[in-house]
Design a protein around this motif. Structure first.
Motif, PDB file in Angstrom:
ATOM      1  N   VAL A 106      10.563  10.082  -8.600  1.00 28.73           N
ATOM      2  CA  VAL A 106       9.029  10.482  -8.994  1.00 28.73           C
ATOM      3  C   VAL A 106       9.050  11.334 -10.262  1.00 28.73           C
ATOM      4  CG1 VAL A 106       6.539  11.395  -8.588  1.00 28.73           C
ATOM      5  CG2 VAL A 106       7.597  10.208  -6.954  1.00 28.73           C
ATOM      6  N   VAL A 107       9.833  12.765  -9.638  1.00 24.52           N
ATOM      7  CA  VAL A 107       9.869  13.523 -11.593  1.00 24.52           C
ATOM      8  C   VAL A 107      11.278  12.413 -12.624  1.00 24.52           C
ATOM      9  CG1 VAL A 107      11.252  15.220 -12.080  1.00 24.52           C
ATOM     10  CG2 VAL A 107       9.957  15.507  -9.690  1.00 24.52           C
ATOM     11  N   GLN A 108      11.699  11.961 -11.939  1.00 26.21           N
ATOM     12  CA  GLN A 108      12.836  11.135 -12.437  1.00 26.21           C
ATOM     13  C   GLN A 108      11.894   9.724 -13.905  1.00 26.21           C
ATOM     14  OE1 GLN A 108      15.822   8.908 -11.298  1.00 26.21           O
ATOM     15  NE2 GLN A 108      16.664   8.398 -13.701  1.00 26.21           N
ATOM     16  N   ALA A 109      10.805   9.522 -13.110  1.00 27.06           N
ATOM     17  CA  ALA A 109      10.012   8.438 -14.030  1.00 27.06           C
ATOM     18  C   ALA A 109       8.883   9.389 -14.720  1.00 27.06           C
ATOM     19  CB  ALA A 109       9.163   7.878 -12.723  1.00 27.06           C
ATOM     20  N   ASN A 110       8.466  10.478 -14.068  1.00 28.16           N
ATOM     21  CA  ASN A 110       7.296  11.736 -15.062  1.00 28.16           C
ATOM     22  C   ASN A 110       6.372  10.609 -15.252  1.00 28.16           C
ATOM     23  OD1 ASN A 110       5.651  13.679 -15.912  1.00 28.16           O
ATOM     24  ND2 ASN A 110       7.878  14.105 -17.688  1.00 28.16           N
ATOM     25  N   PRO A 111       5.095  10.235 -15.042  1.00 27.40           N
ATOM     26  CA  PRO A 111       4.518   8.681 -15.016  1.00 27.40           C
ATOM     27  C   PRO A 111       3.421   9.992 -16.338  1.00 27.40           C
ATOM     28  CG  PRO A 111       3.884   9.880 -13.435  1.00 27.40           C
ATOM     29  CD  PRO A 111       5.472  10.448 -13.327  1.00 27.40           C
ATOM     30  N   GLU A 112       2.949   8.912 -17.133  1.00 25.84           N
ATOM     31  CA  GLU A 112       1.850  10.195 -17.945  1.00 25.84           C
ATOM     32  C   GLU A 112       0.748   9.994 -17.207  1.00 25.84           C
ATOM     33  OE1 GLU A 112       2.205   9.247 -22.637  1.00 25.84           O
ATOM     34  OE2 GLU A 112       2.797   7.606 -21.612  1.00 25.84           O
ATOM     35  N   VAL A 113       0.083   9.276 -16.025  1.00 22.11           N
ATOM     36  CA  VAL A 113      -0.813   9.073 -15.839  1.00 22.11           C
ATOM     37  C   VAL A 113      -0.663   8.477 -14.199  1.00 22.11           C
ATOM     38  CG1 VAL A 113      -3.201   6.886 -14.815  1.00 22.11           C
ATOM     39  CG2 VAL A 113      -2.613   8.086 -17.117  1.00 22.11           C
ATOM     40  N   ILE A 114      -1.280   9.044 -12.844  1.00 15.59           N
ATOM     41  CA  ILE A 114      -1.207   8.758 -11.811  1.00 15.59           C
ATOM     42  C   ILE A 114      -2.822   8.561 -11.252  1.00 15.59           C
ATOM     43  CG2 ILE A 114      -0.158   9.676  -9.462  1.00 15.59           C
ATOM     44  CD1 ILE A 114       0.797  12.010 -10.517  1.00 15.59           C
ATOM     45  N   ILE A 115      -2.394   7.199 -10.226  1.00 17.04           N
ATOM     46  CA  ILE A 115      -3.402   6.519  -9.525  1.00 17.04           C
ATOM     47  C   ILE A 115      -2.902   7.526  -7.918  1.00 17.04           C
ATOM     48  CG2 ILE A 115      -4.832   4.374  -9.308  1.00 17.04           C
ATOM     49  CD1 ILE A 115      -4.359   3.730 -12.185  1.00 17.04           C
ATOM     50  N   VAL A 116      -4.591   7.638  -6.931  1.00 17.61           N
ATOM     51  CA  VAL A 116      -3.952   7.934  -5.911  1.00 17.61           C
ATOM     52  C   VAL A 116      -5.237   7.225  -4.973  1.00 17.61           C
ATOM     53  CG1 VAL A 116      -3.897   9.425  -3.975  1.00 17.61           C
ATOM     54  CG2 VAL A 116      -3.129  10.243  -6.374  1.00 17.61           C
ATOM     55  N   VAL A 117      -4.141   6.137  -4.151  1.00 22.90           N
ATOM     56  CA  VAL A 117      -5.015   5.414  -3.723  1.00 22.90           C
ATOM     57  C   VAL A 117      -5.700   5.547  -2.961  1.00 22.90           C
ATOM     58  CG1 VAL A 117      -5.006   2.978  -2.355  1.00 22.90           C
ATOM     59  CG2 VAL A 117      -3.771   3.209  -4.546  1.00 22.90           C
ATOM     60  N   ASN A 118      -7.078   6.241  -1.796  1.00 20.97           N
ATOM     61  CA  ASN A 118      -8.136   6.381  -1.258  1.00 20.97           C
ATOM     62  C   ASN A 118      -7.913   5.570   0.105  1.00 20.97           C
ATOM     63  OD1 ASN A 118      -9.669   8.256   0.279  1.00 20.97           O
ATOM     64  ND2 ASN A 118     -11.247   7.524  -0.233  1.00 20.97           N
ATOM     65  N   PRO A 119      -7.565   5.907   1.118  1.00 15.94           N
ATOM     66  CA  PRO A 119      -7.813   4.320   2.482  1.00 15.94           C
ATOM     67  C   PRO A 119      -8.529   4.002   2.742  1.00 15.94           C
ATOM     68  CG  PRO A 119      -6.685   7.080   3.167  1.00 15.94           C
ATOM     69  CD  PRO A 119      -6.750   6.404   1.498  1.00 15.94           C
ATOM     70  N   ILE A 164      -5.034  12.366 -13.345  1.00 13.16           N
ATOM     71  CA  ILE A 164      -5.233  11.750 -11.857  1.00 13.16           C
ATOM     72  C   ILE A 164      -6.447  11.456 -11.478  1.00 13.16           C
ATOM     73  CG2 ILE A 164      -4.325  12.271  -9.471  1.00 13.16           C
ATOM     74  CD1 ILE A 164      -2.270  13.222 -11.421  1.00 13.16           C
ATOM     75  N   TYR A 165      -6.032  10.205 -11.023  1.00 15.14           N
ATOM     76  CA  TYR A 165      -7.003   9.446 -11.143  1.00 15.14           C
ATOM     77  C   TYR A 165      -7.129   8.774  -9.137  1.00 15.14           C
ATOM     78  CZ  TYR A 165      -7.422   9.592 -16.025  1.00 15.14           C
ATOM     79  OH  TYR A 165      -7.558  10.472 -17.220  1.00 15.14           O
ATOM     80  N   ILE A 166      -8.648   8.468  -8.902  1.00 13.97           N
ATOM     81  CA  ILE A 166      -8.896   8.285  -7.168  1.00 13.97           C
ATOM     82  C   ILE A 166      -9.806   7.160  -7.146  1.00 13.97           C
ATOM     83  CG2 ILE A 166      -9.221   8.643  -4.634  1.00 13.97           C
ATOM     84  CD1 ILE A 166      -7.653  10.682  -6.123  1.00 13.97           C
ATOM     85  N   PHE A 167      -8.791   5.664  -6.863  1.00 11.33           N
ATOM     86  CA  PHE A 167      -9.077   4.435  -6.536  1.00 11.33           C
ATOM     87  C   PHE A 167      -9.467   4.190  -5.213  1.00 11.33           C
ATOM     88  CE2 PHE A 167      -8.166   4.499 -11.173  1.00 11.33           C
ATOM     89  CZ  PHE A 167      -8.469   3.185 -11.391  1.00 11.33           C
ATOM     90  N   SER A 168     -10.482   2.859  -5.164  1.00 11.19           N
ATOM     91  CA  SER A 168     -10.470   3.073  -3.450  1.00 11.19           C
ATOM     92  C   SER A 168      -9.563   2.126  -3.070  1.00 11.19           C
ATOM     93  CB  SER A 168     -12.044   2.168  -3.850  1.00 11.19           C
ATOM     94  OG  SER A 168     -12.044   1.732  -2.223  1.00 11.19           O
ATOM     95  N   TYR A 169      -9.251   1.457  -2.159  1.00 11.39           N
ATOM     96  CA  TYR A 169      -7.937   1.495  -1.756  1.00 11.39           C
ATOM     97  C   TYR A 169      -8.632  -0.872  -1.750  1.00 11.39           C
ATOM     98  CZ  TYR A 169      -6.059  -1.576   2.449  1.00 11.39           C
ATOM     99  OH  TYR A 169      -5.317  -3.019   2.778  1.00 11.39           O
ATOM    100  N   TYR A 170      -9.684  -1.118  -1.550  1.00 14.53           N
ATOM    101  CA  TYR A 170     -10.248  -2.144  -1.597  1.00 14.53           C
ATOM    102  C   TYR A 170     -10.741  -2.340  -3.429  1.00 14.53           C
ATOM    103  CZ  TYR A 170     -11.117  -2.817   3.400  1.00 14.53           C
ATOM    104  OH  TYR A 170     -11.061  -2.142   4.399  1.00 14.53           O
ATOM    105  N   GLY A 171     -10.029  -3.707  -4.191  1.00 17.86           N
ATOM    106  CA  GLY A 171     -10.167  -4.003  -5.147  1.00 17.86           C
ATOM    107  C   GLY A 171      -8.584  -3.623  -5.821  1.00 17.86           C
ATOM    108  N   LEU A 172      -7.546  -2.603  -5.738  1.00 17.95           N
ATOM    109  CA  LEU A 172      -6.480  -2.862  -6.292  1.00 17.95           C
ATOM    110  C   LEU A 172      -5.628  -3.079  -5.651  1.00 17.95           C
ATOM    111  CD1 LEU A 172      -5.259  -0.923  -9.212  1.00 17.95           C
ATOM    112  CD2 LEU A 172      -5.484   0.959  -7.352  1.00 17.95           C
ATOM    113  N   VAL A 173      -5.746  -2.014  -3.910  1.00 23.54           N
ATOM    114  CA  VAL A 173      -4.634  -2.572  -2.933  1.00 23.54           C
ATOM    115  C   VAL A 173      -5.509  -3.928  -2.800  1.00 23.54           C
ATOM    116  CG1 VAL A 173      -3.029  -1.868  -1.069  1.00 23.54           C
ATOM    117  CG2 VAL A 173      -3.979  -0.646  -3.023  1.00 23.54           C
ATOM    118  N   ASN A 174      -6.322  -3.867  -1.529  1.00 23.64           N
ATOM    119  CA  ASN A 174      -6.462  -5.233  -1.370  1.00 23.64           C
ATOM    120  C   ASN A 174      -7.949  -5.625  -1.649  1.00 23.64           C
ATOM    121  OD1 ASN A 174      -8.025  -6.787   0.059  1.00 23.64           O
ATOM    122  ND2 ASN A 174      -8.082  -6.103   2.430  1.00 23.64           N
ATOM    123  N   PRO A 175      -7.788  -7.123  -2.603  1.00 25.96           N
ATOM    124  CA  PRO A 175      -8.462  -6.958  -3.216  1.00 25.96           C
ATOM    125  C   PRO A 175      -9.971  -7.341  -2.762  1.00 25.96           C
ATOM    126  CG  PRO A 175      -7.151  -9.052  -3.314  1.00 25.96           C
ATOM    127  CD  PRO A 175      -6.398  -7.972  -2.842  1.00 25.96           C
ATOM    128  N   GLY A 176     -10.378  -7.459  -1.201  1.00 27.70           N
ATOM    129  CA  GLY A 176     -11.228  -7.430  -0.318  1.00 27.70           C
ATOM    130  C   GLY A 176     -12.679  -7.700  -0.789  1.00 27.70           C
TER     131      GLY A 176
END
Length: 311
Positions: free
Chosen positions: A234-247, A277-289
């Motif tokens: 993760v440190v090596q990739a050093n992203p400009e944007v991180i999306i954290v998925v909320n279960p 840093i942006y928080i996304f719902s599990y549904y829609g991004l990980v599971n279409p739902g």
């Protein structure tokens, strides 16, 4: 608890909608994969001979699609937190709740002429229903194109017009495609899991021209379409944007983010330093739902990736 839930939820989802994509054993770039239609071979299906009039849907996504194509055809659904407070579905009988398998007696009592299941999750009840002579159809969705193709197929099965819904899908996507900042989606902390291009999330990021840093990686993750990353990676990739998925259940958005902040590598990342840093719902991004969940995820991608570009 968080690790156990996200692994379980992802495993169920990927078997339902993504259907585990086989991963290689080393994290090496792979040849580019184009979108494909992910509808199972119809030879294994037991499709109705005429237009279906009474449909039972065993996944939230197919429930939503059928309802919006022709709500009069939907006579039974599976229980879903996405529809818990949705007045559209309050009077439609539930044939299952939570993680319990569908109740075959309830399904048969509804006298369906089509039951729609999810490949990898509904196989056993679908096989039993086939033995009873009830027409069935198994579905898979792991790309935008497969979502469109599934919509067309379901519309054909119930003699409905898919075009209004297909037109709606188009409104979810950006009008103008520009290369977004380098992005890393984190769906789990222990282990650190990120979607590659073989997942629904990876395909959705590609639709928004997001530079998914895990897109070409393959690894030994237990979940197809996802790779396990070390803190060093993760440190090596050093992203400009991180999306954290909320279960979907359990920790709050604040708790999930605070948990990541305790990691030693977190403050080393440019995304953290620049507050991208942006928080996304599990549904829609990980599971279409559901269609609404997909729309919300797309709206947030438009908003957050655009905001990140301006920083």
């Amino acid at each position: 608890m968080y690790r156990r839930w996200i692994l379980f939820a992802l495993a169920i989802f990927l078997s339902i909608f993504l259907v585990a994509c086989t991963t290689a054993t080393t994290q090496q770039p792979q040849a580019k994969v184009t979108e494909t239609t992910e509808i199972p071979n119809t030879k294994s299906q037991q499709l109705p001979k005429e237009s279906a009039q009474r449909v039972v849907a065993l996944s939230s996504l197919t429930t939503d699609i059928i309802y919006q194509l022709d709500k009069t055809k939907l006579v039974g659904i599976t229980g879903s937190t996405l529809f818990k407070n949705d007045p559209r579905f309050k009077d439609i009988p539930h044939v299952s709740e939570g993680q319990n398998p569908p109740n075959l007696e309830k399904i048969v009592a509804l006298k369906p002429d089509l039951v729609i299941g999810a490949e990898g999750f509904s196989n056993q009840p679908i096989q039993r229903l086939q033995q009873l002579g009830i027409p069935t159809f198994l579905t898979q969705v792991k790309s935008w194109k497969s979502l469109e193709e599934l919509t067309k197929k379901l519309a054909k099965l119930i003699d409905a017009d898919p075009q209004p819904l297909l037109n709606r899908y188009k409104t979810f996507l950006p009008d103008k495609l520009t290369q977004s900042p380098s992005t890393l989606v984190l769906v789990s902390q222990q282990p650190i899991l990120a979607p590659n291009k073989n997942s629904w999330a990876g395909q959705l990021l590609a639709k928004f021209q997001a530079k998914n840093l895990a897109a070409e990686l393959q690894g030994q993750s237990q979940i197809g379409g996802y790779v396990t990353l070390s803190a060093e990676k993760v440190v090596q990739a050093n992203p400009e944007v991180i999306i954290v998925v909320n279960p979907p259940q359990g920790s709050s958005e604040t708790a999930v983010l605070e948990s990541f902040k305790k990691e030693a590598f977190w403050q080393k990342l440019q995304a953290t330093k620049n507050n991208r840093i942006y928080i996304f719902s599990y549904y829609g991004l990980v599971n279409p739902g559901s269609i609404d969940a997909i729309e919300k995820a797309c709206q947030q991608l438009k908003q957050d990736l655009l905001a990140a570009e301006k920083i």
